[in-house]
Write an enzyme that holds these catalytic residues in place. Structure first.
Site, PDB file in Angstrom:
ATOM      1  N   SER A  96      -9.621   1.716   2.873  1.00  9.40           N
ATOM      2  CA  SER A  96      -8.825   2.502   1.949  1.00  9.40           C
ATOM      3  C   SER A  96      -7.760   1.682   1.212  1.00  9.40           C
ATOM      4  CB  SER A  96      -8.129   3.627   2.724  1.00  9.40           C
ATOM      5  OG  SER A  96      -7.238   3.100   3.705  1.00  9.40           O
ATOM      6  N   SER A 141      -9.925  -0.602   7.067  1.00  4.68           N
ATOM      7  CA  SER A 141      -9.375  -0.406   5.722  1.00  4.68           C
ATOM      8  C   SER A 141      -8.665  -1.605   5.122  1.00  4.68           C
ATOM      9  CB  SER A 141      -8.430   0.799   5.717  1.00  4.68           C
ATOM     10  OG  SER A 141      -9.150   2.001   5.838  1.00  4.68           O
ATOM     11  N   LYS A 192       0.833  -1.197   0.000  1.00  2.00           N
ATOM     12  CA  LYS A 192       0.000   0.000   0.000  1.00  2.00           C
ATOM     13  C   LYS A 192       0.870   1.250   0.000  1.00  2.00           C
ATOM     14  CE  LYS A 192      -3.985   1.974   2.499  1.00  2.00           C
ATOM     15  NZ  LYS A 192      -4.876   1.796   3.666  1.00  2.00           N
TER      16      LYS A 192
END
Length: 422
Positions: free
Chosen positions: A103, A127, A28
């Site tokens: 996210s 997330s 990420k």
């Protein structure tokens, strides 16, 4: 299929002969990677290149992994759909008209689409678990302190954790075994015992396991999601697990408390992005206050600005006790309720997300609705507990996630129960 799962593609091969040798890992884009830009999905950091690796990235390299890229995400982790990214939204591999969750949507989409074998995400209020549920993958949010956050660009320090996203429970557990453990660079990490072979716990043995069902976290679920959840419960009962109802009365206040705390911490953490210390310059030649304002207005997106303003308000003189202090009190109530529930059950179970994946654009029109769909995930972060999302079938060809919550450092319990669902 172009999903926009990656912001930056790489091919960093490790020569180490470790447990992840030959595995393609996506990271990420809020986790620092030496020499590779780390944008947090924001124009503010579009050209930022960290001079060091996050501890988890160093562990991946030591384990022999090949890092294939930095994945798309909601800007600074603020979102539930991966649509607030400055680099455009990520599409769900299951249905390209729908969001992949957020996210960490880019990480989940990359794994589901076969663009990575495994991925790292971060979880501040759901997330990792949200995109895992929306894409039909497995995501683990570890206990706070199990995995080092050194090198993670902070959104809300007291809530977030780095964790794995994978096609199966065992593979997620394998990745967790690599990244877990104390770190001298992160004073919040703790020793969780000598045996951190989490994959060994994925044996599917739930005979006699007590599964608590918090009725408060079922009430807001879509009936089709609730139906799939009940099918998963029946699966576990057939394998010898017992189910009991438990109460978590304070979760009524969890979403409100979470957003006050998270936005307040974001307001503080993101103050460094002013165009001088970090971030893009605003191109304004006025005094320093106007220059800072111009840089932050140009570099941050709408959702980030909204959360910073709300957090600043909650921390401001005259409102701190009314909002932030009360939110912290509510957080302690949530923790106490979970402690009481674990006296009656070994793990707790809920639907991961109360709804099916929304269509692209739907949630952006109603930010409050986007906040509310975190109802089943944010209590876990408030209480600093571990949780896993495991696919439990589909409804209308869309995946549904089954969430299992464990006591602090009870990762093996939720991995064992999650593997039984597979």
């Amino acid at each position: 299929m172009s999903l926009n799962a990656f912001i930056t593609r790489t091919e960093i091969e490790s020569e180490a002969a470790g447990p992840l040798a030959g595995q393609r890992i996506a990271v990420k884009d809020n986790i620092s990677t030496e020499g590779i830009r780390t944008t947090c999905g924001s124009e503010m950091l579009e050209e930022y290149v960290p001079p060091y690796d996050a501890t988890v990235v160093s562990k991946l390299k030591d384990a022999g992994a090949t890092i294939v890229g930095k994945t798309n995400m909601d800007e600074f982790g603020m979102g539930t759909t991966t649509e607030t990214s400055a680099f455009g939204p990520t599409k769900n591999p299951v249905d390209e008209d729908r969001v992949p969750g957020g996210s960490s949507g880019g990480s989940a989409a990359a794994v589901k689409n076969g663009e990575a074998d495994l991925a790292l995400g971060t979880d501040t209020g759901g997330s990792i678990r949200c995109p895992a549920a929306f894409t039909g993958t497995v995501g683990i949010k570890p206990t706070y302190g199990l995995v080092s956050r050194y090198g993670l660009v902070a959104y809300a320090n007291s809530l977030e954790q780095i964790g794995p996203i994978a096609p199966s429970v065992e593979e997620a557990a394998d990745l967790l075994s690599v990244i877990a453990g104390p770190d001298e660079h992160d004073g919040t990490t703790r020793e969780a015992g000598k045996d951190m072979n989490y994959a060994a716990a994925a044996d599917g043995d739930v005979d006699g396991l007590r599964i608590g069902i918090p009725t408060e976290l079922l009430e807001g679920s879509d009936p089709v999601v609730r139906k799939r959840f009940e099918v998963g419960l029946e699966q576990l009962r057939e394998q010898g697990a017992e189910t009991v109802e438990v109460e978590l009365p304070s979760v009524e206040y969890a979403v409100a408390a979470y957003y006050v705390i998270a936005m307040s911490e974001a307001s503080s953490n993101l103050a460094r992005f002013d165009g001088v210390r970090f971030g893009t310059a605003g191109g304004f030649d006025g005094d320093w206050n106007e220059s800072f304002a111009a840089a932050r207005s140009a570099g941050f997106g709408e959702e980030v600005i909204r959360r910073i303003l709300l957090g600043t308000f909650a921390l401001s003189e005259g409102y701190h006790d009314k909002y932030y202090k009360q939110a912290q009190e509510a957080r302690s109530w949530v923790k106490q309720d979970f402690d009481a529930a674990f006296e009656e059950a070994d793990v707790l179970a809920t639907p991961t997300m109360p709804v099916l994946p929304p269509k692209l654009g739907e949630s952006l029109e109603d930010p409050l609705q986007m906040y509310l769909i975190d109802a089943n995930t944010v209590p876990v972060n408030l209480a600093n507990l571990p949780a896993i999302s495991v696919p439990v079938g589909e409804t209308d060809s869309l995946p549904v996630g089954f969430q299992l919550i464990g006591p602090a450092f009870g990762e093996k319990q939720i991995i064992r129960a999650g593997s039984a669902l597979e």
